[in-house]
Scaffold this active site. Structure first.
Site, PDB file in Angstrom:
ATOM      1  CG  LEU A 182      10.854   5.696   0.745  1.00  0.00           C
ATOM      2  CD1 LEU A 182       9.541   5.234   1.355  1.00  0.00           C
ATOM      3  CD2 LEU A 182      11.908   4.607   0.861  1.00  0.00           C
ATOM      4  CG  HIS A 183       8.938  11.240  -5.505  1.00  0.00           C
ATOM      5  ND1 HIS A 183       8.200  10.679  -6.531  1.00  0.00           N
ATOM      6  CD2 HIS A 183       9.568  12.310  -6.044  1.00  0.00           C
ATOM      7  CE1 HIS A 183       8.374  11.385  -7.636  1.00  0.00           C
ATOM      8  NE2 HIS A 183       9.206  12.382  -7.361  1.00  0.00           N
ATOM      9  CB  ALA A 228      14.619  15.512  -5.252  1.00  0.00           C
ATOM     10  CB  CYS A 268      10.098  11.797 -11.616  1.00  0.00           C
ATOM     11  SG  CYS A 268      11.467  10.666 -11.971  1.00  0.00           S
ATOM     12  CD  GLN A 305       7.014   7.004 -10.663  1.00  0.00           C
ATOM     13  OE1 GLN A 305       8.080   7.588 -10.503  1.00  0.00           O
ATOM     14  NE2 GLN A 305       6.930   5.684 -10.646  1.00  0.00           N
ATOM     15  CB  THR A 344      18.628   5.804 -17.711  1.00  0.00           C
ATOM     16  OG1 THR A 344      18.894   6.486 -16.488  1.00  0.00           O
ATOM     17  CG2 THR A 344      18.002   4.442 -17.404  1.00  0.00           C
ATOM     18  CG  ASP A 391      19.460   3.332  -7.352  1.00  0.00           C
ATOM     19  OD1 ASP A 391      19.837   4.372  -6.788  1.00  0.00           O
ATOM     20  OD2 ASP A 391      18.265   3.019  -7.474  1.00  0.00           O
ATOM     21  NE  ARG A 425      17.383   5.941  -6.265  1.00  0.00           N
ATOM     22  CZ  ARG A 425      16.196   5.708  -6.825  1.00  0.00           C
ATOM     23  NH1 ARG A 425      15.191   6.550  -6.635  1.00  0.00           N
ATOM     24  NH2 ARG A 425      16.017   4.627  -7.563  1.00  0.00           N
TER      25      ARG A 425
END
Length: 370
Positions: free
Chosen positions: A214-215, A217, A231, A234, A278, A290, A292
């Site tokens: 699961l990447h 964008a 990223c 990966q 970050t 996070d 997501r």
């Protein structure tokens, strides 16, 4: 004659999507809650003319809704959303409270109402800064029919509804470097008004556990080779590995900036250039660690016929999400990029603050040998 035409299979979802587009266009919407209704407007792109119009409507009763992360940055120990009174719709004060690094709370903060929470969720869905001006509307207020109206309950249900509404809209072979036998499958749905992509590398055997990644964008890293993250490494290492090892499925998910959107990601990058890590940078902007969601990724995999997976990830949240969605996770494996002077602190923050499985010392030792 009155023309009534409704071709929407789910009017509630349609109403939320119209509200999202209004927010992204810096226009107010009316949120109708269970016990109250309010006019809501995101603070992004708030100009003087709109501020004056909102102030005329509010008559001193507007308030600014802020998430707990931003309230903590303003000096409060808060784990819940709160609101600050706006006797006047002062753009400078609003910007200070919602965005400025040196901002401090300057008035009492009261608990958020359900409509406040729904307005804040609408801003997140629109990938805007999580800060919203809310004006309560009394029962006798006549609402201009031009204004988009949306039920608060529909905003709350939107993400779950869209996760279940994924469908394939196109697919075609796309040969990749190191994996010439690859196919792109485009899904519509998942995280609102966006498309998601499944890259099927080779011909994985769906009767066995499938190698999956699961990447999320990352425009800066995936496309431009930014040194601030790992990223891009990966992404390319995953495709290479799958191409050499019986194939697999890479889900390329439109969740830029840990779900905050590209504009907020670049705002966070500016804060990182000033010394914030970050996660602290995101908190300054009002975001938790996070934003997501990964449940819709499991829906994509199931639609492709996958039931058991070997996951390529360093993120324990992705593993847990796939398990919770009913997929069998047979094993999980690391995907590591190159350490650079620019990304070592970022990698350390992911390890120390989000529990990612990253052996930075081992990476650095390996890099030195190379």
């Amino acid at each position: 004659m009155r023309l009534v035409l409704s071709l929407s299979e789910d009017p509630a979802v349609t109403a939320v999507e119209r509200a999202i587009m209004e927010f992204r266009s810096a226009r107010p919407v009316v949120i109708e809650g269970a016990d109250a209704r309010a006019l809501a407007l995101p603070i992004e792109d708030l100009d003087e003319a709109m501020a004056e119009r909102i102030e005329a409507v509010a008559a001193g009763h507007a308030h600014l809704v802020l998430p707990p992360a931003r309230l903590r940055r303003l000096g409060l120990d808060r784990e819940a959303t709160g609101s600050v009174a706006l006797p006047s719709v002062d753009r400078t004060r609003i910007e200070t409270l919602a965005l400025k690094v040196d901002g401090r709370i300057d008035a009492p903060v009261r608990p958020a109402d359900p409509v406040d929470e729904e307005a804040l969720e609408l801003a997140r869905l629109a990938l805007l800064l999580p800060a919203v001006i809310v004006v309560p509307l009394g029962a006798g207020v006549e609402i201009d029919p031009v204004l988009v109206r949306v039920a608060g309950a529909d905003i709350r249900r939107y993400r779950q509804a869209k996760a279940a509404d994924l469908r394939i809209v196109s697919r075609a072979p796309v040969p990749l470097d190191g994996a010439p036998a690859s196919e792109f499958v485009v899904f519509r749905g998942g995280e609102g008004l966006r498309d998601q992509v499944a890259v099927i590398v080779g011909a994985p055997d769906l009767t066995k556990p499938v190698t999956v990644r699961l990447h999320s964008a990352c425009l800066t890293g995936d496309l431009f080779g930014s040194l601030k993250c790992d990223c891009g490494d990966q992404l390319r290492e995953t495709v290479r590995f799958m191409g050499q090892n019986e194939g697999g499925i890479l889900l390329y998910l439109d969740q830029e900036g840990r779900g905050n959107g590209i504009a907020n990601k670049i705002r966070a990058y500016k804060l990182q250039s000033q010394g914030y890590d970050t996660y602290d940078a995101d908190e300054v902007l009002g975001f938790e660690a996070d934003q997501r969601r990964f449940a819709f990724a499991a829906v994509m995999l199931k639609a492709l016929g996958v039931s058991a997976v070997r996951v390529l990830t360093n993120n324990p949240e992705k593993i847990a999400a796939l398990k919770q969605a009913g997929l069998t996770v047979v094993s999980d494996h690391r995907v590591l990029g190159r350490p650079t002077a620019e990304n070592v602190r970022y990698l350390a923050s992911k390890r120390d603050r989000a529990g990612h499985y990253i052996d930075i010392e081992g990476l650095l030792a390996s890099s030195c040998k190379d």
